[in-house]
Structures are given as C-alpha cells and as structure tokens.
Design an enzyme around this catalytic site. Structure first.
Site, PDB file in Angstrom:
ATOM      1  CD  GLU A  59      -1.818  -2.382   1.331  1.00 21.90           C
ATOM      2  OE1 GLU A  59      -0.697  -2.648   1.823  1.00 21.90           O
ATOM      3  OE2 GLU A  59      -2.671  -3.247   1.070  1.00 21.90           O
ATOM      4  CG  HIS A 128     -11.226  -6.438   6.261  1.00 20.51           C
ATOM      5  ND1 HIS A 128     -10.426  -6.985   7.220  1.00 20.51           N
ATOM      6  CD2 HIS A 128     -10.647  -6.736   5.071  1.00 20.51           C
ATOM      7  CE1 HIS A 128      -9.405  -7.619   6.638  1.00 20.51           C
ATOM      8  NE2 HIS A 128      -9.509  -7.470   5.333  1.00 20.51           N
TER       9      HIS A 128
END
Lengths: 331, 338
Positions: A59, A128
């Site tokens: 990321e 999440h």
C-alpha cells in the site's frame, strides 16, 4: 439517463475519464481481474494492463508511486481495497501527498484520487469495516468525498479525477449493488450538499450510507406527520455550511448522524459550526447519533450493537420533536 | 568495483575532472556558508543536515544525467540539488526562509525542490522518496518518455518498508530508475551497522533481482564512471539498477550536533585519508594541473557562496499572505476565511 448500480456508476466515471484524458491511470491490488468488488470490471480489457495496473500488496508503494507519477505528469486513481489498508500508506497520503504542493511552494499539483471502500459490511470485523472520514477532514491539502448514491458516485468520481487536488474518495461497501438513474451530464462541484427531502420540523445532516438511512427514516416519519429535512453533505471537505445553517434556521432543530464513531467524528464539526453561527435559531438541544467508541465485531449480533440504524435515526427524531433531551448515545 | 579512469591514470578526462572538482568545491562552500548562517549568524532557524565529506556522490552521480532527468533526494540533499543545477541563491534563500527561495520559503532545507531542473523534492521522512521516485519512473514508462529517475537515499533508509516496496515495484515494472544508497555510515546518531541485519544495502537490492554495484563514494571519478554506465543502460531500457556508494559524514547529524557519540578522531582521520576534494586535487596534480589553477577553483567557489549568503541574508521574508496559498484549490483556507 441510465439505470446502474453504485459500483457500475464508479466504473463508468473512470471509463469516461480515461477516454477523455490519456494521462489517467488506475493502480491497485487485483485491478486486472476487475477489483476486489468488481468496480473495475472490463476496464483492463478496454484500456490495457498499463493503465489498469495491478500492484503488489504494497500500500505504501501504491500511494507513493501514485504521488510520484502525479508529480511527473500522470493522473493516478489509487485503489486501496479497504479503507483500513490505507493506514499502511498514511505517511504517503498525509505527509507526502497532502503536503507536496505546499512544501514545494506551489511548484506542483497532485491530481490524485485515492479510493477507500469504507463501512460495516457482512461481518468483516474490526480491520475491514471502519469509516475514518473524520481523520482526513483534519488534514490540510486533502479533499474528502463520501458519495452515497449511484448518481453521486458517477458525478463525484468524475469531478475527483478532473480536479488538481488530491481527493480521498470514500465509497461505502454496503451499497455497491444500490441501483439508481444516472445522468452523465450532471456535474458535481465539491462542497455542494444535496437535500434528500425537504422538511420544516427538523434538519438531519448525514453522509455516506447513513444518509440513505436518514432518508428512509424521514419517509417513515412523514407518515406520522413529522416533516424532516435530510441533508446529505456528500463532500466533507469542503462541506456545505450554507445549506446546513440555512436549513437549521428554518427548522430550529439539528440531528447529525453518521456510521463512524461519534466521539471526534465530523458530526462534532457540523454541530460546533451551527453553534457558532445559528445557536439563536435552535429550539431544542442539538443531538449527534454515531457509533459508540467501540470496535466492530464479527458476530452479526455483536456487529449490530455498533450500527446506526434507520430505527435509531427515527427514534432520535421522535425524541427531539417530543422535547426529550436524553442523549442518544452515551459515549 | 569497476576499473575507473582514475586508476588508469593517464586516461583522465581533465575537463570532466575539473568540472567534478568545481562542483564539489561549490557544494562544500555552500554548506560551509549554510553552517555559518546557522551557527554564527543565527539566520537558519530550522535544522540543516550537511553533507560535508559526501560531495563526490552528488557531483559524480549528477554529471551522468541530463538536465531534464528527475532527481529525488533526502533531508541531506543540498549537494544533490546544487549538482542537479539548482541556483545556490534560491537554495540559500530557502534555508533562510526568505522570499525568492526555491519553495518560496515554505519548505526550508529539508524540502528543497526545483522542478525547473527536474529536482522533485528532498524529503523530511527517511526512505519516503523511494516509492515517490519509483512513481516518477512509472510515469515515464506510461508516457513512453526517455527521461530517467535518480533516487538518492541514505543507509538508514534501507531499514524502512518503502525501501523494500519501492525496489520491488521498480523491478516488477522494469522502471527507468537508478537507486543510490549514499552510505555515510550513520543513521542519525547511531552507527547503521549496529542496527542492520544481513549483508547490507547491495545484498538486499540483489535479493530483489536488481543489478547492483558498490563504489568508493569518496572517489568522484569512480562514482562518475559507474553512474554514467548505469544511466546509459537504464535509459536504453535495461531496467532499474542499484548503486551503493560508501562515503562518510564529517559533521554530526545536524549542524548543531557535535557528534560526541563517535571516536574523537574518526572525522579527522577520514578528512586526512579520504576527503573527496583532496583526492580529486591530487589526481589532477598528478595529471599535470597547476596548483594555482586548483586553488583558483577553490577561491571562486568560496567567493560565490559567500556572496550567495550575503545576498540571501538581505532578502525579505515572504509575504504573510502566502501562508495560506497553495494548500489546495478546492476548500482552500483562503476560501474558509472569506
């Protein structure tokens, strides 16, 4: 006009933007097969593997590379997969992307969109499911967008790609399949709220999927003669203060509701702004309705305990109209 | 290590050698003046990180690239920036936070950038420039542009995640980039070797499949030779390469740091044994250059940078209204205050 869902609307926005400008490219994990939620489906076939680029699970590199490419003339759309994973690229987003133009004295712009799927969705648990929009509103340099309908996901994503500022673009995972008519000609300007329904008794301010719940609550309340004005802010930075203040001046009541944790949420900014500019118009104390400062669970019944539901919004409005002053959420 | 022109003696390209010496002298003089501005004159308010002793890396690498190639640098980046072609007066004004600085006085020493000469920024966060540099190279690939990117970082940077992520990315996408680990042997105020596992920078790059080279970073001819070879291969589509240039930081971490954490005579010994400017002078002397010519290069650099400091010190501070400019177009603080 065309009927499409929230996911397809974002894909169409990207398709149109990529046709209009060859410098636009998308980069993120699993984009080649259409993205983890199918938001990029078909784009690899249409634009090739360089412009719809897969990425390693890196990321920080995805975000940093996007910045470097923007400084060298490209217009990247970054996919972070889940907003939670964008935290692995916080230095790149907060210290680098948001600051590059300013630190370098205006020598560059960073035309970059960072897509972060947010929100509670299907037992995804604590890593999440988060909605961290308020964090980004605190960072000078960033535009923060929270589309809640297919039309907005088309118009706002197109506007985000076209603008020269970095945009943190927060899409709610729970509404990928939400359908609606999309007018491709409708242009969006950041800082424009949408009034989902007009009303005279109370103003409910919200954004992202919570705005959809607020609208549902307003329809139910209308059956009982309670007239609710629902304002969907759509973009949180900049945000439409004028619409909120004008509405509160008319209704005299304000409820702000969002899915994210109430403490330190953007609702506090909305309420404080109303207190500064329209306190004299308030007939009853303002109220916030957000999540308790707790983590999001896996088990569905535990997950439900931190969810802000249509019923909760409805009950808060009834309480406020009836003059009840109990806090919706003791945090 | 490559066989350099330097070791071949008589083959020395004296024009290039003089130009490299000149650049090193200018970098040294600039930083000496910057340190005086900080310590003697109290004109530099923030921290500056001198690269005194490391000038061969900046001069050697930058002579190998074109003016429109890209550079990304570090908090210790004055030398790289000057060698890339930035104006020393604009740089000194930036260090002093004055109008007319490279970044209008908004960035200071750690955030110097000069996009006009392809210098896309120093960085205050160790290792952060590695992925950004890979992005600039990625953009060149997307645009089918023949420019290359040089990314210089220190030995401390190899212990942060972006080193792995950025090098892996550059290799996976076969990008036109030269990574340079400018190894001055210290991570801020700790010896890097004490905090680094395995065989170090080049071994890590090799593990990711990059072509790697190690060079004496105090020998500017060798740095220039190897950088030229690397850049030529990269520009012709050879993919990313990695250069480990071993040098030494003569000062402390910042100009205010007395570096009491290292043996008292370490810096002195290095200066006597391996100062890159002295070495280049010796080489040129052996090749028949007059001492007076070399002295003149030194004096001119000293004079140039003394004048630069004097002029920068006379420059005004930025217009206060600029504090809110260039944050963003949409939702800017200027709009907020209306």
């Amino acid at each position: 006009m065309a009927l499409m869902n929230y996911s397809q609307a974002s894909r169409e926005a990207i398709r149109d933007a990529m046709h209009a400008d060859e410098n636009v490219w998308c980069v993120g994990e699993d984009l080649g097969r259409g993205g983890v939620f199918g938001q990029y489906k078909g784009l690899r076939e249409e634009f090739g593997e360089q412009r719809i680029s897969d990425a390693p699970i890196s990321e920080a590199a995805i975000m940093g590379v996007a910045l470097g490419s923007a400084m060298a003339g490209s217009r990247p759309v970054v996919e972070m997969r889940f907003s939670d994973f964008a935290l692995c690229a916080t230095d790149e987003l907060v210290n680098q992307i948001a600051k590059a133009r300013y630190m370098f004295g205006g020598q560059c712009r960073v035309p970059l969109v960072s897509r972060h799927p947010i929100g509670i969705w299907r037992s995804s648990a604590a890593q999440h499911s988060q909605s961290l929009e308020s964090w980004y509103t605190h960072i000078p340099g960033l535009v923060v967008a929270c589309p809640a309908t297919p039309q907005d996901n088309y118009s706002m994503l197109k506007a985000a790609i076209a603008c020269d500022d970095p945009v943190v673009y927060l899409e709610h995972k729970n509404i990928w399949a939400m359908e609606g008519e999309v007018d491709r000609e409708l242009e969006y300007q950041f800082g424009q709220a949408s009034t989902r329904c007009r009303g005279d008794d109370i103003t409910v301010v919200s954004w992202s999927d919570a705005a959809n719940r607020a609208e549902s609550a307003a329809r139910r309340l209308a059956e009982d003669g309670i007239s609710v004005e629902v304002i969907d802010l759509r973009s949180l930075w900049p945000w439409d203060r004028t619409a909120v203040i004008e509405s509160v001046r008319r209704t005299g009541r304000l409820l702000v509701t969002h899915e994210s944790v109430q403490a330190g949420g953007f609702g506090a900014e909305v309420v404080a702004t109303v207190a500064e500019h329209a306190a004299d118009a308030l007939q009853s104390p303002v109220r916030r309705l957000g999540a308790p400062r707790a983590l999001i669970s896996y088990a569905p019944n535990l997950e439900d305990t931190v969810r802000v539901t249509t019923e909760m919004i409805e009950n808060s409005v009834r309480d406020m109209i009836a003059g009840q002053t109990t806090r919706a959420n003791k945090t | 290590m490559s066989k350099s022109r330097a070791t071949r003696g008589s083959n020395l390209d004296s024009d290039r050698a003089l130009s490299l010496l000149t650049m090193m002298e200018r970098i040294r003089a600039f930083e000496e003046q910057a340190c005086l501005a900080a310590e003697r004159d109290k004109l530099v308010l923030g921290a500056i990180h001198p690269s005194i002793g490391q000038e061969a890396v900046a001069a050697g690498i930058m002579q190998a690239v074109n003016p429109d190639d890209f550079l990304l640098s570090t908090h210790r980046g004055h030398g790289h920036t000057l060698a890339k072609g930035a104006e020393p007066l604009a740089m000194m004004r930036e260090l002093l936070g004055r109008a007319g600085g490279c970044c209008g006085g908004k960035g200071g020493s750690m955030h110097i950038a000069d996009f006009n000469v392809g210098m896309l920024g120093a960085n205050g966060v160790v290792s952060a420039n590695i992925t950004i540099a890979a992005g600039a190279a990625h953009s060149m690939k997307l645009q089918r542009d023949s420019r290359v990117v040089v990314c210089i970082f220190g030995d401390g940077a190899i212990n942060r995640g972006p080193f792995l992520e950025g090098l892996n990315w550059a290799k996976v996408f076969d990008l036109p980039i030269l990574f340079v680990c400018e190894d001055n042997q210290y991570s801020a105020t700790t010896r890097t070797s004490a905090m680094t596992a395995g065989d170090g920078a080049a071994a890590r790059a090799r593990a990711l499949g990059l072509v790697d080279h190690t060079v004496d970073g105090n020998q500017v001819e060798e740095v220039a030779d190897i950088a030229t070879q690397c850049i030529n291969r990269i520009r012709s589509g050879g993919g990313p390469e990695f250069l480990h240039a071993i040098t030494y930081r003569r000062t402390g971490h910042t100009s205010f740091d007395p570096a009491a954490y290292r043996p008292a005579d370490e810096a002195v010994q290095h200066e006597q044994r391996a100062d890159p400017i002295n070495r280049q002078r010796e080489l040129l002397t052996l090749a028949g250059k007059d001492k007076s010519e070399l002295d003149r290069i030194h004096t001119q650099a000293q004079q140039e940078m003394t004048d630069v400091l004097q002029q920068a010190a006379q420059s005004p501070f930025p217009d206060p209204a600029l504090a809110l400019k260039d944050v963003q177009d949409i939702g800017s603080p200027e709009q907020e205050l209306r």
